[in-house]
Design a protein around this motif. Structure first.
Motif, PDB file in Angstrom:
ATOM      1  N   ALA A  27      31.553  29.220 -23.360  1.00  0.00           N
ATOM      2  CA  ALA A  27      30.234  28.747 -23.520  1.00  0.00           C
ATOM      3  C   ALA A  27      29.961  27.662 -22.507  1.00  0.00           C
ATOM      4  N   VAL A  28      29.075  27.393 -21.622  1.00  0.00           N
ATOM      5  CA  VAL A  28      28.904  26.296 -20.948  1.00  0.00           C
ATOM      6  C   VAL A  28      27.632  25.745 -21.007  1.00  0.00           C
ATOM      7  N   VAL A  29      27.335  24.483 -21.292  1.00  0.00           N
ATOM      8  CA  VAL A  29      25.908  24.015 -21.412  1.00  0.00           C
ATOM      9  C   VAL A  29      25.994  22.959 -20.115  1.00  0.00           C
ATOM     10  N   ASN A  30      25.168  23.271 -19.222  1.00  0.00           N
ATOM     11  CA  ASN A  30      24.995  22.213 -17.985  1.00  0.00           C
ATOM     12  C   ASN A  30      23.742  22.402 -17.407  1.00  0.00           C
ATOM     13  N   VAL A  31      23.173  21.035 -17.248  1.00  0.00           N
ATOM     14  CA  VAL A  31      21.762  21.009 -16.377  1.00  0.00           C
ATOM     15  C   VAL A  31      21.534  21.667 -15.268  1.00  0.00           C
ATOM     16  N   ASP A  32      22.748  22.006 -14.276  1.00  0.00           N
ATOM     17  CA  ASP A  32      22.682  22.460 -13.086  1.00  0.00           C
ATOM     18  C   ASP A  32      23.589  23.788 -12.942  1.00  0.00           C
ATOM     19  N   ARG A  33      22.834  24.751 -13.007  1.00  0.00           N
ATOM     20  CA  ARG A  33      23.507  25.899 -12.714  1.00  0.00           C
ATOM     21  C   ARG A  33      24.314  26.222 -11.665  1.00  0.00           C
ATOM     22  N   ASP A  34      23.995  25.511 -10.542  1.00  0.00           N
ATOM     23  CA  ASP A  34      24.748  25.656  -9.306  1.00  0.00           C
ATOM     24  C   ASP A  34      25.822  24.652  -9.129  1.00  0.00           C
ATOM     25  N   ASP A  35      26.187  24.031 -10.227  1.00  0.00           N
ATOM     26  CA  ASP A  35      27.114  22.891 -10.247  1.00  0.00           C
ATOM     27  C   ASP A  35      28.659  23.628 -10.221  1.00  0.00           C
ATOM     28  N   GLU A  36      29.194  24.206  -9.193  1.00  0.00           N
ATOM     29  CA  GLU A  36      30.595  24.792  -9.017  1.00  0.00           C
ATOM     30  C   GLU A  36      31.396  23.617  -9.184  1.00  0.00           C
ATOM     31  N   PRO A  37      32.575  23.778  -9.978  1.00  0.00           N
ATOM     32  CA  PRO A  37      32.793  24.980 -10.641  1.00  0.00           C
ATOM     33  C   PRO A  37      32.593  24.926 -12.000  1.00  0.00           C
ATOM     34  N   ALA A  38      31.614  23.907 -12.267  1.00  0.00           N
ATOM     35  CA  ALA A  38      30.979  23.902 -13.836  1.00  0.00           C
ATOM     36  C   ALA A  38      30.429  25.258 -14.542  1.00  0.00           C
ATOM     37  N   SER A  39      29.822  25.894 -13.399  1.00  0.00           N
ATOM     38  CA  SER A  39      29.154  27.161 -13.928  1.00  0.00           C
ATOM     39  C   SER A  39      29.941  28.386 -13.273  1.00  0.00           C
ATOM     40  N   GLY A  40      30.442  28.196 -12.023  1.00  0.00           N
ATOM     41  CA  GLY A  40      31.002  29.423 -11.409  1.00  0.00           C
ATOM     42  C   GLY A  40      31.863  30.299 -12.038  1.00  0.00           C
ATOM     43  N   MET A  41      33.052  29.501 -12.625  1.00  0.00           N
ATOM     44  CA  MET A  41      34.208  30.019 -13.047  1.00  0.00           C
ATOM     45  C   MET A  41      34.013  30.684 -14.354  1.00  0.00           C
ATOM     46  N   TYR A  42      32.955  30.587 -15.018  1.00  0.00           N
ATOM     47  CA  TYR A  42      32.784  30.922 -16.528  1.00  0.00           C
ATOM     48  C   TYR A  42      32.105  32.326 -16.565  1.00  0.00           C
ATOM     49  N   GLN A  43      31.953  33.142 -15.436  1.00  0.00           N
ATOM     50  CA  GLN A  43      31.031  34.140 -15.342  1.00  0.00           C
ATOM     51  C   GLN A  43      31.421  35.319 -16.637  1.00  0.00           C
ATOM     52  N   GLY A  44      30.251  35.881 -17.180  1.00  0.00           N
ATOM     53  CA  GLY A  44      30.718  36.789 -18.090  1.00  0.00           C
ATOM     54  C   GLY A  44      30.425  36.323 -19.789  1.00  0.00           C
ATOM     55  N   ASP A  45      30.583  34.914 -19.926  1.00  0.00           N
ATOM     56  CA  ASP A  45      30.365  34.566 -21.128  1.00  0.00           C
ATOM     57  C   ASP A  45      28.975  34.068 -21.283  1.00  0.00           C
ATOM     58  N   TRP A  46      28.812  32.697 -21.719  1.00  0.00           N
ATOM     59  CA  TRP A  46      27.523  32.301 -21.796  1.00  0.00           C
ATOM     60  C   TRP A  46      27.204  30.951 -20.957  1.00  0.00           C
ATOM     61  N   PHE A  47      26.053  30.974 -20.207  1.00  0.00           N
ATOM     62  CA  PHE A  47      25.687  29.685 -19.864  1.00  0.00           C
ATOM     63  C   PHE A  47      24.001  29.340 -20.204  1.00  0.00           C
ATOM     64  N   PHE A  48      24.301  28.184 -20.798  1.00  0.00           N
ATOM     65  CA  PHE A  48      23.308  27.628 -21.429  1.00  0.00           C
ATOM     66  C   PHE A  48      22.464  26.444 -20.627  1.00  0.00           C
ATOM     67  N   GLU A  49      21.378  26.645 -19.834  1.00  0.00           N
ATOM     68  CA  GLU A  49      21.174  25.788 -18.810  1.00  0.00           C
ATOM     69  C   GLU A  49      20.039  24.679 -19.305  1.00  0.00           C
ATOM     70  N   GLY A  50      20.341  23.527 -19.192  1.00  0.00           N
ATOM     71  CA  GLY A  50      19.599  22.319 -19.536  1.00  0.00           C
ATOM     72  C   GLY A  50      20.182  21.270 -19.958  1.00  0.00           C
ATOM     73  N   ASP A  51      19.625  20.316 -20.670  1.00  0.00           N
ATOM     74  CA  ASP A  51      19.900  19.071 -21.183  1.00  0.00           C
ATOM     75  C   ASP A  51      20.584  19.394 -22.345  1.00  0.00           C
ATOM     76  N   ALA A  52      21.992  18.864 -22.243  1.00  0.00           N
ATOM     77  CA  ALA A  52      22.857  19.009 -23.488  1.00  0.00           C
ATOM     78  C   ALA A  52      22.331  18.360 -24.734  1.00  0.00           C
ATOM     79  N   ALA A  53      21.681  17.274 -24.636  1.00  0.00           N
ATOM     80  CA  ALA A  53      20.950  16.896 -25.918  1.00  0.00           C
ATOM     81  C   ALA A  53      19.957  17.540 -26.762  1.00  0.00           C
ATOM     82  N   GLN A  54      19.161  18.623 -25.720  1.00  0.00           N
ATOM     83  CA  GLN A  54      18.474  19.571 -26.463  1.00  0.00           C
ATOM     84  C   GLN A  54      19.207  20.834 -26.717  1.00  0.00           C
ATOM     85  N   ILE A  55      20.095  21.417 -25.864  1.00  0.00           N
ATOM     86  CA  ILE A  55      20.647  22.590 -25.926  1.00  0.00           C
ATOM     87  C   ILE A  55      21.808  22.663 -27.034  1.00  0.00           C
ATOM     88  N   VAL A  56      22.599  21.472 -27.202  1.00  0.00           N
ATOM     89  CA  VAL A  56      23.516  21.551 -28.147  1.00  0.00           C
ATOM     90  C   VAL A  56      23.321  21.511 -29.615  1.00  0.00           C
TER      91      VAL A  56
END
Ligand code: BJW
Ligand code: ZN
Length: 295
Positions: free
Chosen positions: A261-290
């Motif tokens: 599961a990835v929590v990141n404000v930036d959906r386009d920040d590779e590899p933060a988002s790219g390499m984890y396809q198929g599971d969860w990507f929660f887009e937004g500020d960690a302080a709110q999402i977590v």
């Protein structure tokens, strides 16, 4: 107002609840909403210097005064900052869930201050509040050094021309991360010196590029992983996942069965988002999402 799509939230929490072996990998984005800048992207410049370029042994040997000014400023900012709801939510999960372990790349001390138990918080890159001797032959080190500034010469200058200022306490600190603000002259003899060998300069107890991560930390993590050799879930929060070996724990966890599961404000920040396809990507500020997803 919640921002996580309900379907994702439901499937994530179902997996979280049936997971017994969970890792969290934390990066600078976790502390962004506490007001501490990240390394890459906006805010990654300190004066004219790339923050990543100052985090090296060669920068310290070339210009220890500049590197100390950078770290002294970061110590000061981190002490002023407060843990945000994500730090607290992770600390709560750590207390509630046996088999949960946090791997943090952050050196800002906010997770410990949020009450995260030390036994399940592994500081991969050390701490701004550890200090050690830079002399290869001296093993002097200190933990929990919160003296700010660590030596008088590193005091952040204040705006003395401000007419509203009547006492030193009220004086407005200059923003020395701005290259337009003049840095005070620093002599080598004014920098923190090792009380043991009296020869070496002290340096921040953080892990710079090209340096080994703390052996005890790596061993603890290895031991945790080999305990059962399965991992159910890894939650990757606010990191660009570009720095190794830290980023390698994501693939390692996946190879042991973990969903990611990835929590990141930036959906386009590779590899933060790219390499984890198929599971969860929660887009937004960690302080709110977590806090939302760990509820
Ligand atoms: C938000 C948000 C919000 C924003 N909400 N999200 C394998 C391949 C290639 C190279 C190597 C390799 N193995 C090792 C290396 C070399 C090197 C390395 O990894 N280089 C790569 C850059 C290519 N690694 C090392 O040198 C490591 N040591 C080592 O390997 O030793 C063994 C060895 C020794 C000798 C010879 C050979 C091997 C040590 C790495 C140490 C890293 N140190 C630093 C500085 C620490 C001190 C300090 O703080 O000053 O650690 S560098 C810096 O990067 C810091 C961070 O912990 C680390 C990671 O950064 P992080 O946290 O991911 O921050 P950002 O800014 O990159 O990302 C923020 C993210 O948050 C972004 O995605 C945003 O979108 C997001 N975000 N706001 C949610 N509100
Ligand atoms: Zn020493």
């Amino acid at each position: 107002r919640p921002i996580v799509p309900p379907a994702d939230l439901e499937s994530f929490q179902a997996h979280l609840n049936r997971s017994t072996r969970i890792l969290a990998l934390l990066g600078a984005g976790l502390s962004a909403s506490s007001g501490l800048p990240t390394f890459r992207g906006a805010g990654g410049l300190w004066r004219t210097h790339d923050a990543v370029q100052l985090a090296t042994p060669s920068a310290f040997s070339r210009d220890p005064g500049l590197v100390w000014q950078f770290y002294s400023y970061r110590r000061h900012m981190a002490l002023q900052a407060k843990p945000n709801p994500a730090h607290y939510a992770l600390a709560e999960l750590a207390k509630r869930k046996e088999g949960f372990m946090t791997l943090s790349q952050n050196v800002d001390g906010l997770s410990p201050r949020a009450g995260h138990p030390a036994s399940t918080l592994k500081l991969l890159h050390g701490s701004l509040f550890d200090v050690k001797c830079s002399d290869f032959f001296c093993s002097y080190s200190e933990t929990a050094n919160y003296t700010d500034p660590i030596v008088p010469a590193l005091q952040i200058p204040t705006d003395e021309s401000d007419p509203t200022t009547t006492s030193a306490l009220q004086a407005r600190e200059l923003d020395i991360s701005d290259s337009n603000v003049l840095l005070p002259e620093l002599a080598i003899r004014d920098l923190p010196r090792c009380p043991n060998c009296k020869k070496g300069l002290l340096r921040p107890g953080v892990v710079w590029f090209g340096e080994m991560l703390p052996t005890a930390v790596l061993n603890d993590i290895d031991r945790w992983i080999t305990e059962s050799n399965t991992i159910d879930l890894i939650i990757v929060i606010g990191t660009s996942a570009r720095v190794y070996p830290a980023a390698g724990y994501v693939d390692l966890a996946r190879s042991k069965g973990a969903r990611v599961a990835v929590v990141n404000v930036d959906r386009d920040d590779e590899p933060a988002s790219g390499m984890y396809q198929g599971d969860w990507f929660f887009e937004g500020d960690a302080a709110q999402i977590v806090p939302e997803i760990l509820k």
